[in-house]
Every structure is written in C-alpha cells, then in structure tokens.
Design an enzyme around this catalytic site. Structure first.
Site, PDB file in Angstrom:
ATOM      1  N   LYS A   1      39.305  29.367  26.091  1.00  0.00           N
ATOM      2  CA  LYS A   1      38.589  28.557  27.092  1.00  0.00           C
ATOM      3  C   LYS A   1      37.825  29.468  27.301  1.00  0.00           C
ATOM      4  O   LYS A   1      37.653  30.861  27.299  1.00  0.00           O
ATOM      5  CB  LYS A   1      39.397  29.365  28.694  1.00  0.00           C
ATOM      6  CG  LYS A   1      39.256  28.613  29.709  1.00  0.00           C
ATOM      7  CD  LYS A   1      39.765  28.179  31.210  1.00  0.00           C
ATOM      8  CE  LYS A   1      40.442  29.243  32.031  1.00  0.00           C
ATOM      9  NZ  LYS A   1      39.965  30.925  31.879  1.00  0.00           N
TER      10      LYS A   1
ATOM     11  N   ASP B   1      41.890  33.045  26.699  1.00  0.00           N
ATOM     12  CA  ASP B   1      40.440  33.189  27.189  1.00  0.00           C
ATOM     13  C   ASP B   1      39.888  33.908  26.293  1.00  0.00           C
ATOM     14  O   ASP B   1      40.614  34.909  25.776  1.00  0.00           O
ATOM     15  CB  ASP B   1      39.989  33.857  28.466  1.00  0.00           C
ATOM     16  CG  ASP B   1      40.724  32.980  29.467  1.00  0.00           C
ATOM     17  OD1 ASP B   1      40.327  32.774  29.792  1.00  0.00           O
ATOM     18  OD2 ASP B   1      41.216  33.479  30.154  1.00  0.00           O
TER      19      ASP B   1
ATOM     20  N   GLU C   1      37.602  27.398  39.439  1.00  0.00           N
ATOM     21  CA  GLU C   1      38.103  27.770  40.417  1.00  0.00           C
ATOM     22  C   GLU C   1      37.431  27.825  41.216  1.00  0.00           C
ATOM     23  O   GLU C   1      36.531  27.879  42.094  1.00  0.00           O
ATOM     24  CB  GLU C   1      38.151  29.182  39.427  1.00  0.00           C
ATOM     25  CG  GLU C   1      38.448  30.175  39.882  1.00  0.00           C
ATOM     26  CD  GLU C   1      39.467  31.902  39.472  1.00  0.00           C
ATOM     27  OE1 GLU C   1      38.655  31.478  37.839  1.00  0.00           O
ATOM     28  OE2 GLU C   1      39.377  32.689  39.911  1.00  0.00           O
TER      29      GLU C   1
HETATM   30  O1  KIV Z   1      42.239  34.532  32.919  1.00  0.00           O
HETATM   31  C1  KIV Z   1      42.861  33.775  33.936  1.00  0.00           C
HETATM   32  O2  KIV Z   1      44.015  34.236  34.753  1.00  0.00           O
HETATM   33  C2  KIV Z   1      42.587  32.426  34.667  1.00  0.00           C
HETATM   34  C3  KIV Z   1      42.549  31.596  35.325  1.00  0.00           C
HETATM   35  C4  KIV Z   1      42.680  32.106  36.772  1.00  0.00           C
HETATM   36  C5  KIV Z   1      42.259  30.071  35.378  1.00  0.00           C
HETATM   37  O3  KIV Z   1      40.809  32.461  33.834  1.00  0.00           O
END
Ligand code: KIV
Length: 270
Positions: free
Chosen positions: A110, A81, A179
């Site tokens: 992401k 992320d 989500e």
């Molecule tokens: O940070 C995370 O765990 C996520 C998931 C909820 C998809 O982005």
C-alpha cells in the site's frame, strides 16, 4: 484465503474486516478470529516506536515486521505499507522496495496518494506486484495537510479524491483505503468504482473497514512522554475490549461488527 479469493469476496458485497498487525502472536490471534486481511502499517512508528507520526519508519522496519506477521498468519492476506521515501522518487526504486516487502511475506503493498502516484501503481502492477492505494487523509503528508484533519470537505477536495479513486481503480489496484473522509463522499466513491474500498473514519458504506489494533483494544494514548490526558481519541475509534474483556473476543467482535455493518456507527463517522 489468497488475495484473488479475497478480492472476489469483496466484489460479491461481503464486507472486508482488516486490522493492523505488527507481530506473529497477534497475527495468529487475528487469523483465528477470522480477520480477512492484516495490514503491516507504518502506524508502527507511532504505536510500537512511540513517535509522533509515521515519517521515520524505514524499509528495514517494514520488512522486519512483515516477516513476523507472515510467520504468524500463513493463511491470511497480508498488506504491507511502503514507508515515506520508498516509492515517491522513482518507479524503479518503488518496484525494488515493493519486491522486498513481497519477499518478506506481503501479498500486496500500500502507498499513499493519487495524482502522479497512479503511474507508480501501474508500474508495479504491470510487474506483478498487487497494490492498494491510500487516499483521503494520508498520514505521511501530515505536515503538508496541517495536522490530522478530515479531507474532502470542500467540493474541490472531494472532486480530487473522487478523481484519484477513479484513476487508481482504472490502473488496476486491488483495494483503496479511504481515511478520514465524510461518509457521504466515501459512499459515492464506493458506488462509482469497481475496486473495493476500505474505510477508516469513512463511514459504513465502504467495502470494508480497517482499524489500528491498539485503538481497537483501547491501549493507545498518544506519544510516550506526553501527558495521556492531552490525547484525544479519534472519532472513528471504538474500543471493542470494553465489551468482552478478552483480546480474542474483542477481535472477533470487530470482525462480526464489520460484517453485519454495525461498525462503524454514525457516531464513528464524519
Ligand atoms: O499505517 C496504518 O495503520 C494505516 C491505516 C491507518 C490505514 O495506513
């Protein structure tokens, strides 16, 4: 399996089982259990750091945990992320931060949002960085969205999520996480684009599923310091440890349930 092979597998119709992962020990267990892709999620702000949301997670936190996961699962695709503040302001900064995550061991990054983030996705992809888009409920915007709420319930908001998914798909993203959107909308989006979707609270018709590992094991009960009895387990969560009493089997049970479409059931969907 590398990212290209995984994308092909998803495009062949096989459901992709993804889990969040933040350390080398769990990464190894997940790799052995056959998890297709590990997400170093900024949810670590909540489940590891005990914060109320993901807003204070930094690039240093993300790269530290990405390196740990990469060390434990050298043969599994790793998605990392981009935390709040690392990609919204300008594309050059987004590129540098994404590169830092890739050099820490991620295969793709992401980030949250559609709209003007499509330009950022293109910018990164053109420079060789694979991207996953995150649409629907976007936790980094929790304050703007007025809390943890299902998105896409009105025609207008459903049309916006659909338009963002199409635009991100056309930009060339590798996956789209959906989500907390109604299962019917997630199905329609999945059928309308070539890019595989990965759902969390988005029904069984997505191209794959993702869960937070602490939720799968039933060990997350909200922010420390608050009364655990005040914590409401989200509808899309299933405790797989209940059935097995073994972390390894709970994880492989999740993988099987995703592959054979028994998870999520209707009771886990909106
Ligand atoms: O940070 C995370 O765990 C996520 C998931 C909820 C998809 O982005």
């Amino acid at each position: 399996m590398n990212l290209t092979e995984l994308e092909k597998l998803a495009q062949s119709g096989e459901k992709i089982a993804m889990l969040t992962c933040y350390d080398a020990t769990f990464a190894k267990v997940m790799e052995l259990a056959g998890v297709d892709m590990l997400l170093v999620g900024d949810s670590l702000g909540m489940v590891l750091q005990g914060a109320e949301n993901t807003l204070n997670v930094s690039m240093h936190h993300m790269t530290y945990h990405t390196k740990s996961v990469a060390a434990g699962a050298p043969n599994t695709v790793i998605m990392a992320d981009m935390p709040l503040g690392s990609y919204e302001h300008d594309d050059e900064a987004a590129y540098k931060n994404a590169l830092w995550l890739i050099r820490s061991g991620a295969d793709l990054v992401k980030f949250e949002g559609g709209g003007n983030k499509v330009k950022t996705a293109r910018y990164l992809i053109e420079r060789g960085i694979p991207v996953c888009a995150h649409l629907g409920f976007t936790p980094q915007s929790v304050n703007q969205l007025g809390g943890y709420k299902i998105q896409g319930k009105t025609d207008e908001s459903a049309a916006k999520i659909m338009a963002d998914a199409i635009a991100m798909s056309e930009a060339g993203v590798s996956f789209i996480v959906l989500e907390m959107v109604p299962a019917a909308l997630a199905k329609k989006i999945t059928e309308s684009i070539k890019t595989p979707t990965i759902g969390i609270g988005a029904g069984v018709d997505c191209g794959g599923q993702v869960l937070v590992i602490q939720d799968l094991l039933g060990i997350y009960s909200g922010v420390s310091g608050k009364n655990p009895s005040d914590f409401k387990i989200p509808r899309f969560v299933k405790n797989f440890l209940h059935e097995t009493n073994s972390i390894q089997y709970a994880i492989s049970g999740y993988v099987h349930a995703v592959k054979n479409k028994t998870f999520p059931a209707q009771e886990h969907s909106y």
